[in-house]
Design a protein around this motif. Structure first.
Motif, PDB file in Angstrom:
ATOM      1  N   PHE A  39       0.829  -1.202   0.000  1.00 12.64           N
ATOM      2  CA  PHE A  39       0.000   0.000   0.000  1.00 12.64           C
ATOM      3  C   PHE A  39       0.866   1.256   0.000  1.00 12.64           C
ATOM      4  CE2 PHE A  39      -3.738  -2.309   2.222  1.00 12.64           C
ATOM      5  CZ  PHE A  39      -4.026  -2.945   1.025  1.00 12.64           C
ATOM      6  N   ILE A  40       1.925   1.244   0.825  1.00 12.87           N
ATOM      7  CA  ILE A  40       2.803   2.412   0.922  1.00 12.87           C
ATOM      8  C   ILE A  40       3.492   2.681  -0.411  1.00 12.87           C
ATOM      9  CG2 ILE A  40       4.884   3.325   2.025  1.00 12.87           C
ATOM     10  CD1 ILE A  40       4.076   1.826   4.547  1.00 12.87           C
ATOM     11  N   GLU A  41       4.001   1.626  -1.040  1.00 15.12           N
ATOM     12  CA  GLU A  41       4.678   1.798  -2.323  1.00 15.12           C
ATOM     13  C   GLU A  41       3.696   2.252  -3.402  1.00 15.12           C
ATOM     14  OE1 GLU A  41       6.659  -1.900  -3.058  1.00 15.12           O
ATOM     15  OE2 GLU A  41       8.470  -1.259  -2.015  1.00 15.12           O
ATOM     16  N   ALA A  42       2.465   1.722  -3.373  1.00 11.14           N
ATOM     17  CA  ALA A  42       1.460   2.101  -4.361  1.00 11.14           C
ATOM     18  C   ALA A  42       1.085   3.573  -4.220  1.00 11.14           C
ATOM     19  CB  ALA A  42       0.217   1.217  -4.223  1.00 11.14           C
ATOM     20  N   VAL A  43       0.859   4.003  -2.981  1.00 14.26           N
ATOM     21  CA  VAL A  43       0.503   5.407  -2.745  1.00 14.26           C
ATOM     22  C   VAL A  43       1.681   6.315  -3.074  1.00 14.26           C
ATOM     23  CG1 VAL A  43      -0.168   7.091  -0.986  1.00 14.26           C
ATOM     24  CG2 VAL A  43      -1.233   4.835  -1.030  1.00 14.26           C
ATOM     25  N   GLY A  44       2.892   5.876  -2.758  1.00 11.46           N
ATOM     26  CA  GLY A  44       4.066   6.672  -3.079  1.00 11.46           C
ATOM     27  C   GLY A  44       4.275   6.826  -4.571  1.00 11.46           C
ATOM     28  N   ALA A  82      -3.823   7.011  -8.619  1.00 11.86           N
ATOM     29  CA  ALA A  82      -4.036   5.663  -9.154  1.00 11.86           C
ATOM     30  C   ALA A  82      -4.358   4.669  -8.040  1.00 11.86           C
ATOM     31  CB  ALA A  82      -2.807   5.207  -9.930  1.00 11.86           C
ATOM     32  N   SER A  83      -3.662   4.785  -6.919  1.00  9.63           N
ATOM     33  CA  SER A  83      -3.934   3.873  -5.804  1.00  9.63           C
ATOM     34  C   SER A  83      -5.324   4.104  -5.228  1.00  9.63           C
ATOM     35  CB  SER A  83      -2.870   4.045  -4.715  1.00  9.63           C
ATOM     36  OG  SER A  83      -2.863   5.375  -4.220  1.00  9.63           O
ATOM     37  N   ARG A  84      -5.765   5.365  -5.198  1.00  7.26           N
ATOM     38  CA  ARG A  84      -7.121   5.656  -4.713  1.00  7.26           C
ATOM     39  C   ARG A  84      -8.166   5.061  -5.647  1.00  7.26           C
ATOM     40  NH1 ARG A  84     -10.496   9.649  -5.952  1.00  7.26           N
ATOM     41  NH2 ARG A  84      -8.849  10.805  -7.047  1.00  7.26           N
ATOM     42  N   LEU A  85      -7.929   5.162  -6.953  1.00  7.50           N
ATOM     43  CA  LEU A  85      -8.852   4.579  -7.915  1.00  7.50           C
ATOM     44  C   LEU A  85      -8.848   3.053  -7.847  1.00  7.50           C
ATOM     45  CD1 LEU A  85      -8.164   6.878 -11.009  1.00  7.50           C
ATOM     46  CD2 LEU A  85     -10.082   6.989  -9.397  1.00  7.50           C
ATOM     47  N   ALA A  86      -7.747   2.481  -7.362  1.00  5.95           N
ATOM     48  CA  ALA A  86      -7.650   1.022  -7.224  1.00  5.95           C
ATOM     49  C   ALA A  86      -8.281   0.524  -5.930  1.00  5.95           C
ATOM     50  CB  ALA A  86      -6.194   0.592  -7.295  1.00  5.95           C
ATOM     51  N   GLY A  87      -8.798   1.443  -5.122  1.00  2.95           N
ATOM     52  CA  GLY A  87      -9.482   1.035  -3.898  1.00  2.95           C
ATOM     53  C   GLY A  87      -8.698   1.247  -2.619  1.00  2.95           C
TER      54      GLY A  87
END
Length: 224
Positions: free
Chosen positions: A78-83, A88-93
């Motif tokens: 999650f941290i790497e995705a948000v970083g 995009a991470s928000r759109l991925a849920g």
């Protein structure tokens, strides 16, 4: 909250609270150095356990817990995705705002632990000079450890190695008789150099110039 909720740039929020935090500390201590005589408190930063500084065991425990959480659970993903991309991470849920908030809270907690270790090591509370310029060491440890300043990639072991390199650099500078004032300049130059190396635009520009020089040199050789 400044970063995750109000959208203020991280570096701006950090500088604001850094200045405010030191100002609050000076208000609490009335600008004086408060001596601490508690032996258990002094043991945290200056004590030894099994022949090693006790602070090393604190750092090792925190490193172990952080490694397990970030590498053995979905938290690290999650941290790497948000970083990499909060949108995009928000759109991925993924609740990117919540992840950012939690990470900053954890960083604040670890900064507090570092402050306790430093304060107990010198047996005093100094709101004027304690931890001064440590933020530069923190950034330097991160960039030397191979972490991306733009987000999306982090290495805990690399950060530990970066911190050790910084301390080695500082100790070496002091041992060879270089004035302490130059230490900050050396660290700043190292930070700048590493940041340039990590910059894709800088690497592309440098590679293009290198190719042009080689091409020009080869053409001159053929002409000769």
């Amino acid at each position: 909250m400044l970063v995750s909720l109000f959208g203020i740039q991280p570096i701006v929020a950090t500088l604001i609270l850094m200045v405010a935090g030191r100002g609050v500390a000076q208000l609490i201590t009335s600008g004086q150095i408060i001596t601490i005589s508690s032996k258990p408190y002094s043991f945290i930063g200056a004590g030894y356990w099994f022949g090693l500084p006790f602070s090393i065991f604190i750092i090792a425990f925190i490193f172990l817990v952080a490694s397990v959480i970030t590498r053995k659970t979905a938290v690290g993903l999650f941290i790497e995705a948000v970083g990499s991309s909060p949108v995009a991470s928000r759109l991925a849920g993924i609740r990117s705002g919540t992840v950012i908030f939690i990470v900053y809270v954890i960083c604040a907690l670890l900064s507090g632990i570092a402050g306790i270790i430093l304060s107990s090591n010198v047996s005093s509370a100094d709101g004027n000079n304690a931890g001064l310029w440590y933020e530069l060491d923190a950034v330097l440890a991160v960039v030397i450890g191979g972490n991306s300043l733009s987000g999306g990639r982090f290495y805990l072991s690399g950060t530990i190695l970066g911190a050790l390199i910084i301390q080695t650099l500082t100790t070496t500078i002091y041992s060879i008789g270089v004035p302490p004032e130059i230490t900050l300049v050396v660290k700043a130059v190292v930070v700048l150099a590493v940041c340039l190396i990590q910059s894709e635009a800088f690497r592309n520009t440098a590679a293009a110039k290198w190719k042009r020089k080689r091409k020009a040199a080869s053409e001159q050789g053929v002409t000769a």
